[in-house]
Every structure is written in structure tokens, then in C-alpha cells.
Scaffold this active site. Structure first.
Site, short mmCIF file in Angstrom:
data_model
loop_
_atom_site.label_atom_id
_atom_site.label_comp_id
_atom_site.label_asym_id
_atom_site.label_seq_id
_atom_site.Cartn_x
_atom_site.Cartn_y
_atom_site.Cartn_z
N ARG A 187 -5.48 -43.55 -26.07
CA ARG A 187 -5.79 -43.93 -24.69
C ARG A 187 -4.77 -43.43 -23.68
O ARG A 187 -5.13 -42.90 -22.63
CB ARG A 187 -5.90 -45.46 -24.55
CG ARG A 187 -7.25 -46.01 -24.88
CD ARG A 187 -7.12 -47.41 -25.43
NE ARG A 187 -6.46 -47.34 -26.71
CZ ARG A 187 -7.08 -47.16 -27.87
NH1 ARG A 187 -8.37 -47.11 -27.89
NH2 ARG A 187 -6.41 -47.05 -28.99
N THR A 188 -3.49 -43.64 -23.96
CA THR A 188 -2.50 -43.31 -22.93
C THR A 188 -2.51 -41.81 -22.65
O THR A 188 -2.59 -41.39 -21.49
CB THR A 188 -1.09 -43.78 -23.35
OG1 THR A 188 -1.18 -45.14 -23.73
CG2 THR A 188 -0.10 -43.63 -22.22
N LYS A 241 11.62 -27.91 -34.95
CA LYS A 241 12.62 -26.91 -35.36
C LYS A 241 14.02 -27.40 -35.07
O LYS A 241 14.99 -26.68 -35.21
CB LYS A 241 12.39 -25.60 -34.60
CG LYS A 241 11.03 -24.98 -34.79
CD LYS A 241 10.95 -23.69 -33.96
CE LYS A 241 9.56 -23.13 -33.90
NZ LYS A 241 9.43 -22.11 -32.86
N ARG A 267 6.13 -39.90 -24.09
CA ARG A 267 6.20 -41.01 -25.06
C ARG A 267 7.13 -40.59 -26.19
O ARG A 267 7.01 -39.47 -26.71
CB ARG A 267 4.82 -41.35 -25.62
CG ARG A 267 4.90 -42.34 -26.77
CD ARG A 267 3.56 -42.83 -27.24
NE ARG A 267 2.96 -43.73 -26.27
CZ ARG A 267 1.85 -44.42 -26.50
NH1 ARG A 267 1.22 -44.31 -27.66
NH2 ARG A 267 1.34 -45.22 -25.57
N HIS A 322 6.46 -50.04 -21.70
CA HIS A 322 5.26 -49.22 -21.53
C HIS A 322 4.72 -49.56 -20.13
O HIS A 322 3.71 -50.25 -20.00
CB HIS A 322 4.25 -49.58 -22.63
CG HIS A 322 3.10 -48.63 -22.78
ND1 HIS A 322 2.79 -47.67 -21.83
CD2 HIS A 322 2.17 -48.51 -23.76
CE1 HIS A 322 1.72 -47.00 -22.24
NE2 HIS A 322 1.33 -47.49 -23.41
C1 NCD Z 1 -0.01 -49.61 -27.18
C2 NCD Z 1 1.28 -48.85 -27.35
O1 NCD Z 1 1.27 -47.66 -27.65
O2 NCD Z 1 2.31 -49.48 -27.15
N1 NCD Z 1 -1.12 -48.77 -27.10
C3 NCD Z 1 -1.46 -48.24 -25.90
O3 NCD Z 1 -0.70 -47.52 -25.29
N2 NCD Z 1 -2.63 -48.60 -25.38
C4 NCD Z 1 -0.19 -50.73 -28.11
C5 NCD Z 1 -0.07 -50.49 -29.58
O4 NCD Z 1 0.16 -49.40 -30.06
O5 NCD Z 1 -0.23 -51.48 -30.30
#
Ligand code: NCD
Length: 331
Positions: A79-80, A109, A130, A158
Site C-alpha cells: 500500500r505505501t 553491492k 522506507r 510511519h
Molecule cells: C504497516 C507498516 O508497514 O508499518 N503497513 C503499512 O504501511 N500500511 C503495518 C504493518 O506492516 O503491519
């Protein structure tokens, strides 16, 4: 250096990249929800509503035409990453997607985060990152001259998930003040819980935390809530809190954060939201989840109108559209 006059071939038309607005987000790194207050949240959510309206009416526009986003994910994501890409493309911008895992980038690498950021800033106007290490995105922001948005730094924060969570609560419940919010699951490792808790501290909210003893909310956050005078309670059973809450924010047990797999096995099936459990909830309560779910909400709960998690997914794209545009000075 001499000023270069561009040949007519390059006809820039209205594609000159000039900021139109200098909101508090303009050219800012978005690293933590601590950067937000009620005023900036309200600004962002008004822009978010405009984005949602634009998509409903025409689907795409050219607000970010000429801008490029580097979307870099060193941890799995559906999703993100997809919603940042969709957000940029719906606004007419371009994306450099590095979302297939580090095995496909030079990090495999042995390249440092510093060199990777130093490179990507040359190609892009904005970086979404991320990374599995706590604090790594803030570190990366020191290396890059373009703004960086934290899309999750290990067990840290997040922020954009919390923004879309808060937007969803506001939209679904028509208010934030006065609500009782329960967060359930892996509260120790769940970064979305950490960010949402901090963001909700801007409002008059009652907090309920439900987890096994080993996965309780980090002490610093709990102390912060207590010191600021919030009504906060912990429990270890959803059944004990569900009848009194307005928002049930469910999270998965974060298997990948466990070093001791026996400990994970001991808590993995710790709770399940079933249609039976939902019978005890208020008629106007909503169930949220940042997703992915791995069994903690049964599929037949999806039919319940109180299941808001897929509406929450959709809101994510609109919030990220508003944020990208605001950081680039176009909203
Ligand atoms: C979450 C995350 O990556 O922290 N997912 C997300 O971004 N929607 C929650 C998770 O991974 O449980």
C-alpha cells in the site's frame, strides 16, 4: 558561468517548476508526526479533500507535471509504495521506483545509504524512503538536499500512515475530539501505533491499549500520555474494551521484528476480530487496520459497514497526493 538561453525546441510553456504556495510543508523533510499540529493538519486535510474531489471528477491532473519522485523501499510494502506512486502519477508527476527490494539496488553491492541518497537526489525532486533501521530516514535526510518523506523506519515511525489514519477517523466519525480509540495488537513493534498515538495527542482523545504483556506500548509513549493527562488504560483482552470504544485500530503481530521465534509463536494468535466479537461493539464504531492483516480480522467482518480498513486504504492515496503537492509548493 554564462546564462544559457534555451533553444525554442525546449518550449517550456507553463512547465516551469516554480512553487506556487509556501505552506509550512514547503521543501520540508517529513520524518515524524511531531512536526504536525492542529493547524497544519487542518491545512493538509483540506488539500486532501480537494485531491479526492479532483480524482472523483477527472481522475488526474498536471499539478506535479515536471516533478520526479524517487520511491525507495528497503522493506516490503504494498500500500505505501503503490499509493505514493499512484499519488504522484495522478498529479502528473513521474516516479523512479526502487521498490523491488534492496537485492535490485546497489545497496546489495554494499553501497551506503549516504551514497544512495547522494545519487537519487540528482535525479529527483523528492525522495520517499522506507528502511528497516530506526532513525535511518532522519539520517538519510542529512545526506539528501531534496526533501525526504519517511515511509517507515523500522520500529520507529510511519508518519504518512498516521496522517491517513487520522484523516479516516475524522471523515468517518465527523470529529476527533471526544473519541475513545483502542489500539490492539503488537503495540511495541507497530510503528503505525506509535505515530498515530502521537498524532492523536493533538486532540482530546481517550486511549485504550490492548496487547499481550510482551507487546505493550513503549514506556516512553505511555509516560508521555500519562504526563499530559490523557485518559489511558491498558488491557489484554479486546472483549473487555470493545463495547465502549469509537475506533478499534487493529494491527498485526510483527513477525519480522522478533528475534526469538518461540516468543512470536506464543502470541501470534493472540486475538481475532470475528463477527461474533463485532456484536459487542457500538453501532457507529469503526474498525481500522493499516494492513496487511494476517488473520487478526476475519474476512467475513469485511461485509460489516463498520469495517473501514479498505476506505482507509483509499484515503491514503489522497493524503499522500496532498502531502507531495504541499512539499513541492504546489498545494
Ligand atoms: C504497516 C507498516 O508497514 O508499518 N503497513 C503499512 O504501511 N500500511 C503495518 C504493518 O506492516 O503491519
Amino acid at each position: 558561468m554564462n546564462q544559457i538561453t534555451l533553444p525554442k525546441l525546449f518550449n517550456l510553456g507553463d512547465r516551469k517548476l516554480e512553487p506556487k504556495f509556501r505552506s509550512s510543508f514547503y521543501m520540508q523533510d517529513i520524518l515524524s508526526v511531531d512536526q504536525f499540529d492542529k493547524e497544519s493538519l487542518s491545512y493538509l486535510f483540506t488539500r486532501t479533500e480537494e485531491m479526492s474531489e479532483m480524482v472523483n471528477q477527472v481522475g488526474t491532473c498536471d499539478l506535479l507535471n515536471g516533478y520526479t519522485l524517487a520511491c525507495v523501499f528497503y522493506e516490503p510494502s504494498t500500500r505505501t509504495s503503490a499509493s505514493f506512486i499512484a499519488a504522484m502519477e495522478r498529479l502528473g508527476g513521474k516516479v523512479i521506483p526502487i521498490t523491488q527490494g534492496i537485492q535490485f539496488s546497489s545497496v546489495s553491492k554494499g553501497e551506503s545509504l549516504e551514497d544512495t541518497m547522494n545519487t537519487l537526489e540528482k535525479y529527483s525532486d523528492l525522495i520517499v524512503l522506507r528502511h528497516p533501521e530506526l532513525g535511518s530516514v532522519a539520517q538519510a535526510a542529512k545526506y539528501a538536499s531534496v526533501p525526504i518523506i519517511n515511509a517507515g523506519d523500522g520500529v520507529g515511525e510511519h508518519p504518512t500512515q498516521a496522517l491517513l489514519d487520522l484523516y479516516t477517523i475524522r471523515k468517518e466519525m465527523s470529529r476527533i475530539d471526544g473519541l475513545r480509540v483502542a489500539m490492539v495488537g503488537d503495540l511495541r513493534n507497530g510503528r503505525t501505533v506509535h505515530s498515530l498515538t502521537k498524532l492523536l495527542m493533538n486532540y482530546d482523545v481517550n486511549f485504550r491499549y490492548v496487547s499481550p504483556d510482551t507487546l505493550r506500548l513503549p514506556l516512553n509513549l505511555m509516560n508521555d500520555l500519562i504526563n499530559k493527562g490523557f485518559d489511558v488504560r491498558e488491557d489484554d483482552r479486546v472483549e473487555n474494551v470493545i463495547k465502549d470504544v469509537d475506533v478499534l485500530y487493529v494491527t498485526r503481530i510483527q513477525k519480522e521484528r522478533f528475534t526469538d521465534m518461540d516468543q512470536y509463536e506464543a502470541v501470534k494468535n493472540y486475538f481475532e476480530i470475528t463477527t461474533e466479537v463485532m456484536k459487542h461493539a457500538k453501532p457507529e464504531m469503526i474498525v481500522m487496520h493499516p494492513l496487511p492483516r494476517v488473520g487478526e480480522i476475519h474476512y467475513d467482518v469485511d461485509k460489516d459497514p463498520r469495517a473501514a480498513y479498505f476506505r482507509q486504504v483509499k484515503n491514503g492515496m489522497f493524503v499522500r497526493m496532498a502531502l507531495l503537492a504541499a512539499v513541492l509548493g504546489q498545494a
